[in-house]
Design a protein around this motif. Structure first.
Motif, PDB file in Angstrom:
ATOM      1  N   UNK A  54       1.067  -2.163   4.887  1.00 21.15           N
ATOM      2  CA  UNK A  54       0.415  -1.461   3.785  1.00 21.15           C
ATOM      3  C   UNK A  54       1.210  -0.201   3.474  1.00 21.15           C
ATOM      4  N   UNK A  55       1.162   0.218   2.214  1.00 25.05           N
ATOM      5  CA  UNK A  55       1.899   1.405   1.783  1.00 25.05           C
ATOM      6  C   UNK A  55       0.944   2.474   1.279  1.00 25.05           C
ATOM      7  N   UNK A  56       1.358   3.728   1.455  1.00 27.19           N
ATOM      8  CA  UNK A  56       0.582   4.863   0.960  1.00 27.19           C
ATOM      9  C   UNK A  56       1.539   5.810   0.251  1.00 27.19           C
ATOM     10  N   UNK A  57       1.328   5.992  -1.053  1.00 26.74           N
ATOM     11  CA  UNK A  57       2.227   6.849  -1.809  1.00 26.74           C
ATOM     12  C   UNK A  57       1.804   6.942  -3.262  1.00 26.74           C
ATOM     13  N   UNK A  58       2.770   7.204  -4.102  1.00 28.43           N
ATOM     14  CA  UNK A  58       2.531   7.357  -5.539  1.00 28.43           C
ATOM     15  C   UNK A  58       3.594   6.566  -6.285  1.00 28.43           C
ATOM     16  N   UNK A  59       3.152   5.741  -7.232  1.00 29.05           N
ATOM     17  CA  UNK A  59       4.077   4.898  -7.968  1.00 29.05           C
ATOM     18  C   UNK A  59       4.028   5.270  -9.443  1.00 29.05           C
ATOM     19  N   UNK A  60       5.207   5.527 -10.008  1.00 24.40           N
ATOM     20  CA  UNK A  60       5.321   6.013 -11.383  1.00 24.40           C
ATOM     21  C   UNK A  60       6.245   5.100 -12.181  1.00 24.40           C
ATOM     22  N   UNK A  61       5.841   4.772 -13.393  1.00 21.91           N
ATOM     23  CA  UNK A  61       6.709   4.094 -14.351  1.00 21.91           C
ATOM     24  C   UNK A  61       7.508   5.166 -15.086  1.00 21.91           C
ATOM     25  N   UNK A  62       8.838   5.075 -15.030  1.00 24.42           N
ATOM     26  CA  UNK A  62       9.682   6.128 -15.590  1.00 24.42           C
ATOM     27  C   UNK A  62      10.161   5.822 -17.008  1.00 24.42           C
ATOM     28  N   UNK A  63      10.238   4.567 -17.387  1.00 23.56           N
ATOM     29  CA  UNK A  63      10.731   4.204 -18.715  1.00 23.56           C
ATOM     30  C   UNK A  63       9.861   3.098 -19.304  1.00 23.56           C
ATOM     31  N   UNK A  64       9.647   3.065 -20.622  1.00 21.65           N
ATOM     32  CA  UNK A  64      10.175   3.970 -21.662  1.00 21.65           C
ATOM     33  C   UNK A  64       9.424   5.301 -21.742  1.00 21.65           C
ATOM     34  N   UNK A  65       8.231   5.365 -21.130  1.00 23.69           N
ATOM     35  CA  UNK A  65       7.510   6.628 -21.019  1.00 23.69           C
ATOM     36  C   UNK A  65       7.146   6.805 -19.553  1.00 23.69           C
TER      37      UNK A  65
END
Length: 278
Positions: free
Chosen positions: A168-179
């Motif tokens: 299992x993972x614990x963190x923060x996931x962000x989409x960087x493109x296109x926004x």
């Protein structure tokens, strides 16, 4: 330095160069400019990608314990501020944080529980690993969104082969493109805890099996590390993930003393206290 004047936390400095007392050095305000990325156009998230400052918990750590960012990341020390100067109370300029495994260990408490605590052949058992943000006034992990934890359970046979595993993972996931958009965030807020469970049916007889439980902290992803090496010329090998906690339990005998019965609560390993502000 500003306009040729060195700013600092002392109002009685005697130096061969211009100095000026700035009270911000005794508060968290001095940390704000670098540890909060403001939101821009086409960026859809609640807190910037390196938003440690707005995450800070302002009740228990600040008001009850009198702590500021520097309490942990710039611990107090008594020494001369300059060669030949008087000994006075200052702070270490180490700025230990997410790149330092020992600093991460001091913030995260870990405890392992078993249900039932006395494992019996042929019966199911559930192992619960609890992570507690007991020592950080901000979320864990924080800062660069590439940072994350993995919680790993693996049953190994006597030859080291994997019989069953779960990660299992614990963190923060962000989409960087296109926004820029926050996709998912399951980090631990200050003083919060989370349970990770792993179930396994015990063998009918002793087969030399063992359960390996591990918590690893990753400074960046494997893909990001390879990009740094192949596209940006990073030289040499640099450690970018660290084991924060590991236990190997025999599944053919009694559990070790550091495995507690399910439902028992105590502060586990880690969570070393930092001193109060000076």
């Amino acid at each position: 330095m500003r306009d040729g004047v060195i700013l600092g936390p002392f109002d009685d400095s005697v130096a061969p160069h211009p100095t000026q007392f700035d009270p911000k050095f005794r508060t968290t305000e001095v940390c704000y400019r670098c540890h909060q990325v403001p939101k821009g156009a086409f960026q859809f998230y609640d807190v910037g990608p390196c938003g440690t400052f707005p995450e800070y918990e302002g009740t228990y750590f600040t008001k009850e314990r009198g702590m500021i960012c520097q309490s942990c990341h710039m611990p107090e020390v008594e020494r001369p501020m300059a060669e030949g100067g008087p000994i006075r109370k200052g702070r270490k300029h180490l700025w230990r944080g997410g790149h330092d495994p020992e600093q991460v260990k001091s913030a995260l408490a870990v405890q392992l529980a078993a249900d039932p605590p006395d494992l019996k052949p042929g019966t199911p058992a559930t192992f619960t690993l609890t992570l507690i943000n007991a020592g950080a006034g901000h979320k864990l992990p924080t800062g660069d969104p590439d940072r994350y934890f993995t919680v790993e359970f693996r049953v190994l046979d006597r030859h080291g082969r994997v019989v069953k595993e779960q990660t299992d993972s614990m963190g923060r996931w962000i989409l960087w493109q296109p926004v820029i958009v926050d996709l998912y965030d399951n980090r631990l807020p200050p003083l919060a805890s989370r349970d990770y469970r792993f179930s396994y049916r015990m063998p009918e007889s002793d087969q030399g099996l063992k359960l390996q439980v591990r918590v690893r902290y990753h400074i960046l992803t494997d893909k990001a590390y390879e990009t740094l090496k192949t596209e940006y010329g990073l030289q040499g090998d640099h450690p970018y993930n660290f084991t924060i906690y590991e236990r190997n339990l025999s599944l053919g005998g009694p559990l070790t003393a550091d495995v507690i019965p399910l439902g028992t609560r105590h502060v586990g390993e880690g969570a070393a206290a930092c001193e109060k502000k000076g």
